[in-house]
Design an enzyme around this catalytic site. Structure first.
Site, PDB file in Angstrom:
ATOM      1  N   HIS A  72       0.839  -1.192   0.000  1.00 12.45           N
ATOM      2  CA  HIS A  72       0.000   0.000   0.000  1.00 12.45           C
ATOM      3  C   HIS A  72       0.875   1.243   0.000  1.00 12.45           C
ATOM      4  O   HIS A  72       1.862   1.326   0.736  1.00 12.45           O
ATOM      5  CB  HIS A  72      -0.909   0.015   1.232  1.00 12.45           C
ATOM      6  CG  HIS A  72      -2.080  -0.908   1.106  1.00 12.45           C
ATOM      7  ND1 HIS A  72      -3.178  -0.831   1.929  1.00 12.45           N
ATOM      8  CD2 HIS A  72      -2.341  -1.918   0.239  1.00 12.45           C
ATOM      9  CE1 HIS A  72      -4.047  -1.767   1.586  1.00 12.45           C
ATOM     10  NE2 HIS A  72      -3.561  -2.429   0.557  1.00 12.45           N
ATOM     11  N   TYR A 201      -9.536   5.385   6.972  1.00  9.85           N
ATOM     12  CA  TYR A 201      -9.806   5.820   8.339  1.00  9.85           C
ATOM     13  C   TYR A 201     -10.892   6.882   8.266  1.00  9.85           C
ATOM     14  O   TYR A 201     -10.692   7.939   7.671  1.00  9.85           O
ATOM     15  CB  TYR A 201      -8.560   6.410   8.981  1.00  9.85           C
ATOM     16  CG  TYR A 201      -7.502   5.389   9.343  1.00  9.85           C
ATOM     17  CD1 TYR A 201      -7.340   4.975  10.660  1.00  9.85           C
ATOM     18  CD2 TYR A 201      -6.664   4.842   8.377  1.00  9.85           C
ATOM     19  CE1 TYR A 201      -6.372   4.045  11.006  1.00  9.85           C
ATOM     20  CE2 TYR A 201      -5.694   3.907   8.707  1.00  9.85           C
ATOM     21  CZ  TYR A 201      -5.550   3.514  10.025  1.00  9.85           C
ATOM     22  OH  TYR A 201      -4.592   2.585  10.362  1.00  9.85           O
ATOM     23  N   LYS A 297       0.493  -0.145  15.240  1.00  7.49           N
ATOM     24  CA  LYS A 297       1.856  -0.228  15.741  1.00  7.49           C
ATOM     25  C   LYS A 297       2.156  -1.484  16.552  1.00  7.49           C
ATOM     26  O   LYS A 297       3.335  -1.812  16.751  1.00  7.49           O
ATOM     27  CB  LYS A 297       2.166   0.994  16.625  1.00  7.49           C
ATOM     28  CG  LYS A 297       2.201   2.294  15.872  1.00  7.49           C
ATOM     29  CD  LYS A 297       3.349   2.339  14.891  1.00  7.49           C
ATOM     30  CE  LYS A 297       3.004   3.149  13.675  1.00  7.49           C
ATOM     31  NZ  LYS A 297       3.661   2.712  12.467  1.00  7.49           N
TER      32      LYS A 297
END
Length: 392
Positions: A72, A201, A297
């Site tokens: 991506h 998002y 993360k």
């Protein structure tokens, strides 16, 4: 049993550390309390920073990743019925991210360890870590119906937030910093091709939503929901309707619907353990820190932890110097706190607060518009999202 490094937990952190150590000629044993089937099928993250991809390639565990992973070049932010693309290569000098499910990473590493070593014991729950301050710490565990002891030079706890490794840290030695957010994520897996090319998002009218994917035929989506939500209160039609509302934009775009194969609710929280070492016991991955999934993360921090550990052990047994191992907490915690800060900022910017008023909502829109209108602001997001350099 006797080994050089005893590893508790066969998640990505423990398995990758074992693979890295084995390739460097350092003996280790991995203890995992669950069955192989459970470990290989529990759903977790799937967004890999470039450093994580590099680590898997370097240890010979990226054959399927390179064949099946989805590269991506950015993410999309949606708010106020608008869509905005954040171009990672342009903003970071060429860096990208890769979508490849954590379950597949685990399968790849398990297969390598079982075929080539080192020893990997399933259904071998660790009971306690003893004498971590000594030159020969012990791990007590159960395997094949009897209690056994693994004597080690060092122990690494990769056994997650509910594991036993952290219990061996005396209360006066460390401190745990925590923050619980006032909402959770309802996550679904659906047998439907993704409705977008990259992650989306969204800050919609009902709160946050994320459109991700596990492959070209499986979508992974999330909805912000109140804490204590029961997935059974969200039938499939309600899930798709709410996702459609939060992703809605002006223009030609449609959310594809399909069979939902799994639903779960995950609390959103942050936790950081300081230090990450006590004597000859180290913590890595979720055993040491948890971050909200908004910043993607968790898995990547676990990989960076064990990369530092593997290099530290290699330096110790090659040259006799323990300097890198002595700096383990310092090196990792700097990165952990930056990831925690980034994840916090992303979470607060995109989620509806339970006591939110119009002022707070307008501030969220202002933060989002700052990122989409300012190259420096977008570049900072892209740099953190794609992964900060590993400083050694």
């Amino acid at each position: 049993m006797r080994t050089t490094v005893g590893i508790i937990g066969a998640g990505p952190a423990g398995l990758l550390l074992a693979r890295l150590l084995h390739r460097k000629g350092i003996d280790c044993v991995v203890l995992e309390g669950r069955t192989r089937a459970y470990v290989e099928h529990r759903q977790r993250a799937g967004m890999l920073e470039q450093g994580t991809v590099d680590a898997l390639r370097e240890c010979g565990a990226a054959e399927r990743l390179d064949a099946e992973g989805l590269i991506h070049h950015g993410i999309e932010l949606r708010f106020d019925r608008e869509r905005h693309h954040i171009d990672f290569p342009v903003l970071t000098g060429g860096r990208t991210v890769t979508i490849y499910a954590q379950t597949e990473i685990v399968k790849d590493l398990v297969a390598l360890l079982l075929a080539e070593g080192p020893p990997l014991l399933f259904e071998a729950p660790a009971l306690a870590v003893e004498k971590p301050e000594s030159d020969s710490p012990l791990v007590r565990f159960v395997h094949e119906g009897r209690e056994q002891t693994l004597s080690c030079d060092y122990v690494v706890g990769c056994d997650g937030s509910h594991g036993i490794a952290r219990d061996a840290f005396p209360a006066e030695v460390g401190r745990t910093y925590t923050h619980d957010y006032p909402y959770s994520w309802l996550g679904i897996l659906a047998d439907v091709p993704p409705s977008c090319d990259e992650l989306v998002y969204a800050r919609g009218p009902g709160g946050f939503a994320l459109h991700s994917m596990r492959s070209s035929s499986v979508s992974r989506l999330y909805l912000q929901v109140p804490n204590g939500t029961d997935p059974r209160d969200w039938p499939d039609e309600r899930v798709w309707d709410e996702l459609g509302a939060r992703f809605a934009i002006d223009g030609d775009w449609r959310l594809e619907r399909g069979p939902i194969t799994a639903k779960s609710v995950t609390p959103v929280r942050s936790r950081v353990q300081e230090p990450m070492r006590h004597g000859r016991l180290f913590l890595a991955g979720d055993a040491a820190h948890i971050v909200p999934p908004t910043g993607a993360k968790g898995l990547n921090l676990a990989v960076s932890d064990v990369r530092v550990l593997a290099r530290g052990f290699a330096e110790l047994y090659r040259t006799g110097s323990g300097q890198l191992l002595d700096r383990y907490s310092q090196l990792c915690l700097g990165r952990v706190w930056q990831a925690t800060r980034f994840s916090y900022d992303m979470t607060r910017m995109l989620h509806a607060q339970p006591d939110e008023d119009a002022f707070e909502y307008r501030l969220q829109l202002a933060r989002l518009r700052r990122i989409t209108a300012s190259r420096p602001a977008a570049a900072e997001l892209a740099a953190n999202y794609t992964g900060l350099p590993l400083a050694l």
